[in-house]
Design a protein around this motif. Sequence first.
Motif, PDB file in Angstrom:
ATOM      1  N   ASP A 103      15.672  86.853  21.368  1.00  0.00           N
ATOM      2  CA  ASP A 103      16.126  87.886  21.424  1.00  0.00           C
ATOM      3  C   ASP A 103      14.780  88.871  21.308  1.00  0.00           C
ATOM      4  OD1 ASP A 103      18.527  87.388  21.925  1.00  0.00           O
ATOM      5  OD2 ASP A 103      19.494  88.222  19.997  1.00  0.00           O
ATOM      6  N   ALA A 104      14.830  89.987  22.081  1.00  0.00           N
ATOM      7  CA  ALA A 104      13.737  90.807  22.182  1.00  0.00           C
ATOM      8  C   ALA A 104      13.934  91.921  21.020  1.00  0.00           C
ATOM      9  CB  ALA A 104      13.428  91.676  23.356  1.00  0.00           C
ATOM     10  N   ASP A 105      15.083  92.080  20.360  1.00  0.00           N
ATOM     11  CA  ASP A 105      15.174  93.421  19.611  1.00  0.00           C
ATOM     12  C   ASP A 105      15.049  93.191  18.182  1.00  0.00           C
ATOM     13  OD1 ASP A 105      17.370  91.547  18.568  1.00  0.00           O
ATOM     14  OD2 ASP A 105      18.996  92.667  19.256  1.00  0.00           O
ATOM     15  N   GLY A 106      14.443  91.819  17.768  1.00  0.00           N
ATOM     16  CA  GLY A 106      14.027  91.542  16.248  1.00  0.00           C
ATOM     17  C   GLY A 106      15.001  91.118  15.417  1.00  0.00           C
ATOM     18  N   SER A 107      16.095  90.744  16.106  1.00  0.00           N
ATOM     19  CA  SER A 107      17.310  90.070  14.935  1.00  0.00           C
ATOM     20  C   SER A 107      16.758  88.745  14.918  1.00  0.00           C
ATOM     21  CB  SER A 107      18.611  90.072  16.059  1.00  0.00           C
ATOM     22  OG  SER A 107      18.479  89.541  17.324  1.00  0.00           O
ATOM     23  N   HIS A 108      16.048  88.147  15.866  1.00  0.00           N
ATOM     24  CA  HIS A 108      15.531  86.798  15.461  1.00  0.00           C
ATOM     25  C   HIS A 108      14.009  86.851  15.083  1.00  0.00           C
ATOM     26  CE1 HIS A 108      18.406  85.562  18.911  1.00  0.00           C
ATOM     27  NE2 HIS A 108      19.090  85.343  17.856  1.00  0.00           N
ATOM     28  N   GLN A 109      13.797  86.618  13.683  1.00  0.00           N
ATOM     29  CA  GLN A 109      12.604  86.822  13.177  1.00  0.00           C
ATOM     30  C   GLN A 109      11.311  85.927  13.697  1.00  0.00           C
ATOM     31  OE1 GLN A 109      12.926  88.679   8.952  1.00  0.00           O
ATOM     32  NE2 GLN A 109      14.899  87.760   9.245  1.00  0.00           N
ATOM     33  N   PRO A 110      10.416  86.299  14.220  1.00  0.00           N
ATOM     34  CA  PRO A 110       9.386  85.379  14.631  1.00  0.00           C
ATOM     35  C   PRO A 110       8.748  84.590  13.496  1.00  0.00           C
ATOM     36  CG  PRO A 110       9.162  87.103  15.960  1.00  0.00           C
ATOM     37  CD  PRO A 110      10.067  87.637  14.838  1.00  0.00           C
ATOM     38  N   GLU A 111       8.774  85.292  12.244  1.00  0.00           N
ATOM     39  CA  GLU A 111       8.210  84.703  10.832  1.00  0.00           C
ATOM     40  C   GLU A 111       9.075  83.467  10.517  1.00  0.00           C
ATOM     41  OE1 GLU A 111       7.350  88.989  11.641  1.00  0.00           O
ATOM     42  OE2 GLU A 111       9.092  87.977  11.611  1.00  0.00           O
ATOM     43  N   GLN A 112      10.145  83.263  11.206  1.00  0.00           N
ATOM     44  CA  GLN A 112      10.820  81.861  10.787  1.00  0.00           C
ATOM     45  C   GLN A 112      10.817  80.844  11.983  1.00  0.00           C
ATOM     46  OE1 GLN A 112      14.841  83.474   9.960  1.00  0.00           O
ATOM     47  NE2 GLN A 112      14.089  84.392   7.850  1.00  0.00           N
ATOM     48  N   LEU A 113      10.011  81.264  13.159  1.00  0.00           N
ATOM     49  CA  LEU A 113      10.065  80.152  14.054  1.00  0.00           C
ATOM     50  C   LEU A 113       9.506  78.787  13.610  1.00  0.00           C
ATOM     51  CD1 LEU A 113      10.277  79.344  17.148  1.00  0.00           C
ATOM     52  CD2 LEU A 113       8.020  80.488  17.486  1.00  0.00           C
ATOM     53  N   HIS A 114       8.557  79.069  12.584  1.00  0.00           N
ATOM     54  CA  HIS A 114       8.136  77.546  12.012  1.00  0.00           C
ATOM     55  C   HIS A 114       9.130  76.714  11.466  1.00  0.00           C
ATOM     56  CE1 HIS A 114       8.395  78.321   7.526  1.00  0.00           C
ATOM     57  NE2 HIS A 114       8.854  79.798   8.099  1.00  0.00           N
ATOM     58  N   ARG A 115      10.193  77.179  11.098  1.00  0.00           N
ATOM     59  CA  ARG A 115      11.342  76.437  10.464  1.00  0.00           C
ATOM     60  C   ARG A 115      11.852  75.612  11.808  1.00  0.00           C
ATOM     61  NH1 ARG A 115      15.044  80.556   6.861  1.00  0.00           N
ATOM     62  NH2 ARG A 115      13.249  81.396   5.723  1.00  0.00           N
ATOM     63  N   LEU A 116      11.846  76.238  12.789  1.00  0.00           N
ATOM     64  CA  LEU A 116      12.511  75.406  14.366  1.00  0.00           C
ATOM     65  C   LEU A 116      11.547  74.625  14.671  1.00  0.00           C
ATOM     66  CD1 LEU A 116      14.290  78.223  13.886  1.00  0.00           C
ATOM     67  CD2 LEU A 116      14.535  77.914  16.167  1.00  0.00           C
ATOM     68  N   LEU A 117      10.282  74.882  14.604  1.00  0.00           N
ATOM     69  CA  LEU A 117       9.201  73.936  15.153  1.00  0.00           C
ATOM     70  C   LEU A 117       9.257  72.747  14.211  1.00  0.00           C
ATOM     71  CD1 LEU A 117       6.537  76.596  15.526  1.00  0.00           C
ATOM     72  CD2 LEU A 117       7.545  75.069  17.462  1.00  0.00           C
ATOM     73  N   ALA A 118       9.284  72.931  12.888  1.00  0.00           N
ATOM     74  CA  ALA A 118       9.066  71.816  11.984  1.00  0.00           C
ATOM     75  C   ALA A 118      10.288  70.839  12.337  1.00  0.00           C
ATOM     76  CB  ALA A 118       9.143  72.327  10.514  1.00  0.00           C
ATOM     77  N   ALA A 119      11.433  71.365  12.308  1.00  0.00           N
ATOM     78  CA  ALA A 119      12.622  70.607  12.506  1.00  0.00           C
ATOM     79  C   ALA A 119      12.569  69.758  13.975  1.00  0.00           C
ATOM     80  CB  ALA A 119      13.789  71.456  12.731  1.00  0.00           C
ATOM     81  N   LEU A 120      12.055  70.387  14.980  1.00  0.00           N
ATOM     82  CA  LEU A 120      12.057  69.884  16.058  1.00  0.00           C
ATOM     83  C   LEU A 120      10.892  68.635  16.327  1.00  0.00           C
ATOM     84  CD1 LEU A 120      12.933  70.447  19.299  1.00  0.00           C
ATOM     85  CD2 LEU A 120      10.587  70.933  19.686  1.00  0.00           C
ATOM     86  N   ASP A 121       9.876  68.741  15.282  1.00  0.00           N
ATOM     87  CA  ASP A 121       8.877  67.712  15.194  1.00  0.00           C
ATOM     88  C   ASP A 121       8.891  66.824  14.008  1.00  0.00           C
ATOM     89  OD1 ASP A 121       7.586  68.382  17.810  1.00  0.00           O
ATOM     90  OD2 ASP A 121       6.644  69.724  17.034  1.00  0.00           O
ATOM     91  N   ASP A 122      10.171  67.031  13.182  1.00  0.00           N
ATOM     92  CA  ASP A 122      10.240  65.937  12.102  1.00  0.00           C
ATOM     93  C   ASP A 122      10.034  64.694  12.217  1.00  0.00           C
ATOM     94  OD1 ASP A 122      11.141  64.874   9.939  1.00  0.00           O
ATOM     95  OD2 ASP A 122      12.675  65.688   9.581  1.00  0.00           O
TER      96      ASP A 122
END
Length: 268
Positions: free
Chosen positions: A97-116
């Motif tokens: 979302d563009a409104d800040g509800s999804h924090q970009p600072e936590q995107l690394h968690r998703l990236l790490a899980a995708l490439d586990d």
Amino acid sequence: MSTGPRSRVVMVVPTYDEVDNLRWIVGRLHAAQPEVDVLVVDDNSPDGTGDLADELAAADPRVSVLHRTAKGGLGAAYRAGFARALAAGYEVIGEMDADGSHQPEQLHRLLAALDDPAAPADLVIGSRWVPGGSVVNWPRRREALSRGGNLYVRVLLGVSVRDATAGFRLFRRSALETIDLDSVRSAGYVFQTDLVVRMLRAGLVVREVPIEFVERVRGDSKMSGSVALESLKRITAWGLTERREQAARLLRRDRSTTRARTTTGDPS
């Protein structure tokens, strides 16, 4: 869109009247993940969001813009954005979302899980309702509605994902190609649940990681009671169709078993 080393990951960000948030959220994303590109999909926002997106794109090759002619729903915006990202050759395509509800600072968690390396995923969801997930500044009624809606999805559709309505996600290119985006017709928020169900039924790996979801502080939410009701109706229709199909499959299997026993003379 940019090419080269940065073109592996793009976050698709749909916008409608987000002029107060767009520059802020793109800046946060690039501070947290400088190598991740952004594709803004603007539905002809009357507040000038599209013009601001063009300004950002002109100043930064990591940003690109897809202009749509009218407000056509979240799912329609994501389908258009995904199609553009696939055509551009991205291997990982995300949504937020563009409104800040999804924090970009936590995107690394998703990236790490995708490439586990131990258990790579096809779709990773930033989840509010798994252990460690949370919401900030939500009234109890809204939290109960979200939790209850996701429980309804799990029971009716027979899926194990705890936050099937979440919109902070990363998809592998191969996963989006497997489910055939052109066949997806969900236009509104139910699009999120639709894609989860399609992924699971295609035998793809869906993983959830905990995030902290923060209620927007600027601008108006696009979620309304009518939107939630429409999503509930669509999910109910899917669930009833699935139950009928399951019953039909069981009936056909029973008839096939009975015919086989009759042919072989098996009395059991």
